[in-house]
Design a protein around this motif. Structure first.
Motif, mmCIF file in Angstrom:
data_model
loop_
_atom_site.group_PDB
_atom_site.id
_atom_site.type_symbol
_atom_site.label_atom_id
_atom_site.label_comp_id
_atom_site.label_asym_id
_atom_site.label_seq_id
_atom_site.Cartn_x
_atom_site.Cartn_y
_atom_site.Cartn_z
ATOM 1 N N MET A 1 8.447 6.032 6.447
ATOM 2 C CA MET A 1 9.631 5.799 5.371
ATOM 3 C C MET A 1 9.075 5.197 4.092
ATOM 4 N N LYS A 2 9.561 5.710 2.899
ATOM 5 C CA LYS A 2 9.266 5.283 1.702
ATOM 6 C C LYS A 2 9.639 4.100 1.660
ATOM 7 N N ALA A 3 8.647 3.081 1.060
ATOM 8 C CA ALA A 3 9.002 1.719 1.051
ATOM 9 C C ALA A 3 10.085 1.297 -0.141
ATOM 10 N N LEU A 4 10.624 -0.038 -0.122
ATOM 11 C CA LEU A 4 11.160 -0.385 -1.188
ATOM 12 C C LEU A 4 10.391 -1.499 -1.771
ATOM 13 N N TYR A 5 10.802 -1.792 -3.034
ATOM 14 C CA TYR A 5 10.231 -3.015 -3.875
ATOM 15 C C TYR A 5 8.830 -2.644 -4.196
ATOM 16 N N TYR A 6 8.588 -1.625 -5.061
ATOM 17 C CA TYR A 6 7.204 -1.394 -5.597
ATOM 18 C C TYR A 6 7.316 -0.623 -7.044
ATOM 19 N N GLU A 7 6.290 -0.876 -7.820
ATOM 20 C CA GLU A 7 6.290 -0.330 -9.068
ATOM 21 C C GLU A 7 5.110 0.944 -8.976
ATOM 22 N N LYS A 8 5.358 1.912 -9.602
ATOM 23 C CA LYS A 8 4.661 3.197 -10.133
ATOM 24 C C LYS A 8 3.739 2.649 -11.203
ATOM 25 N N LEU A 9 2.227 3.017 -11.063
ATOM 26 C CA LEU A 9 1.415 2.402 -12.111
ATOM 27 C C LEU A 9 0.714 3.879 -12.708
ATOM 28 N N GLU A 10 -0.098 3.743 -13.750
ATOM 29 C CA GLU A 10 -1.133 4.931 -14.140
ATOM 30 C C GLU A 10 -2.043 5.547 -12.826
ATOM 31 N N ASP A 11 -2.182 6.565 -12.979
ATOM 32 C CA ASP A 11 -3.293 7.248 -12.238
ATOM 33 C C ASP A 11 -2.908 7.227 -10.661
ATOM 34 N N ASP A 12 -1.670 7.310 -10.512
ATOM 35 C CA ASP A 12 -0.922 7.377 -9.052
ATOM 36 C C ASP A 12 -1.335 5.960 -8.335
ATOM 37 N N GLN B 1 -4.755 4.015 -0.253
ATOM 38 C CA GLN B 1 -5.211 2.281 -0.069
ATOM 39 C C GLN B 1 -3.970 1.642 0.781
ATOM 40 N N ARG B 2 -4.268 0.875 1.612
ATOM 41 C CA ARG B 2 -3.177 -0.048 2.273
ATOM 42 C C ARG B 2 -3.292 -1.485 1.822
ATOM 43 N N GLY B 3 -2.010 -2.225 1.733
ATOM 44 C CA GLY B 3 -1.923 -3.483 1.358
ATOM 45 C C GLY B 3 -2.682 -4.269 2.307
ATOM 46 N N TYR B 4 -2.944 -5.753 1.914
ATOM 47 C CA TYR B 4 -3.480 -6.793 2.500
ATOM 48 C C TYR B 4 -2.739 -6.835 3.964
ATOM 49 N N CYS B 5 -1.610 -6.483 4.235
ATOM 50 C CA CYS B 5 -0.603 -6.450 5.485
ATOM 51 C C CYS B 5 -0.993 -5.596 6.390
ATOM 52 N N ARG B 6 -1.687 -4.430 5.975
ATOM 53 C CA ARG B 6 -2.080 -3.256 6.752
ATOM 54 C C ARG B 6 -0.437 -2.479 6.700
ATOM 55 N N ALA B 7 0.396 -2.830 6.434
ATOM 56 C CA ALA B 7 1.788 -2.362 6.675
ATOM 57 C C ALA B 7 2.155 -1.143 5.773
ATOM 58 N N ARG B 8 1.595 -1.105 4.366
ATOM 59 C CA ARG B 8 2.040 -0.443 3.328
ATOM 60 C C ARG B 8 1.209 0.384 2.463
ATOM 61 N N GLU B 9 1.133 1.565 2.577
ATOM 62 C CA GLU B 9 0.154 2.441 1.873
ATOM 63 C C GLU B 9 0.504 3.397 0.957
ATOM 64 N N ASN B 10 -0.275 3.507 -0.111
ATOM 65 C CA ASN B 10 -0.134 4.240 -1.260
ATOM 66 C C ASN B 10 -0.347 5.967 -0.644
ATOM 67 N N ARG B 11 0.640 6.715 -0.733
ATOM 68 C CA ARG B 11 0.577 8.325 -0.471
ATOM 69 C C ARG B 11 1.044 9.023 -1.802
ATOM 70 N N ASP B 12 -0.127 9.477 -2.437
ATOM 71 C CA ASP B 12 0.218 10.371 -3.568
ATOM 72 C C ASP B 12 1.119 9.646 -4.654
ATOM 73 N N GLY B 13 0.876 8.332 -4.846
ATOM 74 C CA GLY B 13 1.699 7.808 -6.065
ATOM 75 C C GLY B 13 2.769 7.177 -5.504
ATOM 76 N N GLU B 14 2.975 7.057 -4.091
ATOM 77 C CA GLU B 14 4.304 6.604 -3.574
ATOM 78 C C GLU B 14 4.118 5.370 -2.578
ATOM 79 N N LEU B 15 4.811 4.560 -2.471
ATOM 80 C CA LEU B 15 4.543 3.529 -1.545
ATOM 81 C C LEU B 15 5.424 3.790 -0.221
ATOM 82 N N TYR B 16 4.637 3.703 1.066
ATOM 83 C CA TYR B 16 5.368 3.973 2.339
ATOM 84 C C TYR B 16 5.049 2.774 3.138
#
Length: 324
Positions: free
Chosen positions: A1-12, A29-44
């Motif tokens: 599921m697409k995550a809430l509370y994130y900001e898009k930056l340059e270069d996806d 890449q995944r965050g420190y928590c291992r629970a949120r991942e960048n998929r094609d410039g969107e956080l899931y």
């Protein structure tokens, strides 16, 4: 599921804005928590509806002693954490590759109703990194007349916390220590000021109890316990404070907390707080006593017996803030 509370930056790239780490992630890449991942410039969310542990627990096990004492609550956890405490008690799901299975929010609510639970406790690993699932499920639970409980380290940004607190009835907040060095060196990060803000917002919105695991030589100094207790009392002297005994676990091999130091910590905390409990300690007194006349208003042994008269001590009449 697409995550809430994130900001898009340059270069996806994306910047997660759920917790104060605010991880900046490149694609895949995944965050420190291992629970949120960048998929094609969107956080899931990688853990949406993924459950690693589930049980019907006594509410006292959370621990919550002043929140529907004697009841049972459906308790669920996922995997991952945004801290990395060296003494983690649930490291196998917080930091290892524990198996999970999918349970939708609707299914979870149905389970809670089927087993006559008072509600759902989001616990075991760090629930706040499960944000999207908890937000959705807590709304469904509220609609079904169920209670929502968080057992959390409180390391979250203010905006998402405020949104979630609309649907939360009780929180046990894990205050690791009352100095920044402990969070930095023992917990792999975190910020005491953020945790304090979480406590303030919780008191303003729902029921709060606090737990501190006493680690020998690191956070059990009487002076530190006094500062923490005094600060909690400034929010409310009626906040239940649970002092829990440490045992060697995960990456820490210090000996267990000395019982005498725990008793001393309880004595110090009781100068400022009306309700202080010792946990993870054999034969500890788990009863709740009237802070004015010391009458046992809640007895906890093999069963829980509540003796209150319209929310007041039956002996002296003082108000006892326990949710029934």
């Amino acid at each position: 599921m697409k995550a809430l509370y994130y900001e898009k930056l340059e270069d996806d790239c994306v910047k997660c804005q759920l917790c104060p780490r605010e991880c900046i992630l490149k694609p895949d890449q995944r965050g420190y928590c291992r629970a949120r991942e960048n998929r094609d410039g969107e956080l899931y969310s990688t853990i949406y509806a993924q459950i690693s542990a589930i049980a019907l627990d006594p509410i006292e096990k959370k621990p919550l002693y002043h929140f529907y004492p004697g009841s049972e609550i459906l308790s669920v956890g996922t995997v991952g954490c945004n801290l990395s405490c060296m003494f983690c008690q649930n490291w196998h799901i917080a930091h290892d590759k524990a198996p999970t299975r999918k349970v939708t929010g609707k299914e979870l609510v149905e389970l809670a109703l089927r087993y006559n639970s008072i509600g759902i406790a989001y616990t075991y690993s760090e629930p706040l990194i499960w944000y999207e699932y908890i937000l959705e499920t807590s709304k469904l639970a509220r609609e079904a007349g169920l209670k929502n409980v968080l057992v959390t380290n409180g390391f979250i940004n203010e905006e998402p916390l405020k949104e979630l607190l609309q649907y939360i009835d009780g929180i046990n907040l894990d205050v690791k220590a009352f100095h920044r060095k402990f969070y930095k060196e023992i917990c792999g990060g975190g910020d005491l000021e953020v945790i304090k803000k979480t406590a303030v917002l919780t008191v303003e919105n729902c029921h709060l109890e606090v737990t501190t695991l006493l680690v020998p030589g690191l956070n059990d100094d009487p002076e530190e316990i006094e500062k923490l207790s005094k600060w909690l009392a400034s929010l409310s002297p009626d906040i239940p404070f649970h002092l829990s005994r440490y045992f060697p676990q995960y990456k820490m091999d210090l000996p267990p907390t000395d019982v005498e130091s725990m008793l001393e910590a309880k004595k110090v905390a009781e100068k400022y707080l009306n309700y202080v409990y010792l946990g993870n300690l054999t034969n500890a007194d788990r009863n709740t006593y009237c802070y004015q006349c010391h009458y046992p208003v809640v007895k906890r042994s093999w069963q829980v017996d509540v003796d209150l008269k319209d929310g007041h001590c039956p002996r002296c009449g003082v108000n006892i803030p326990i949710i029934l």
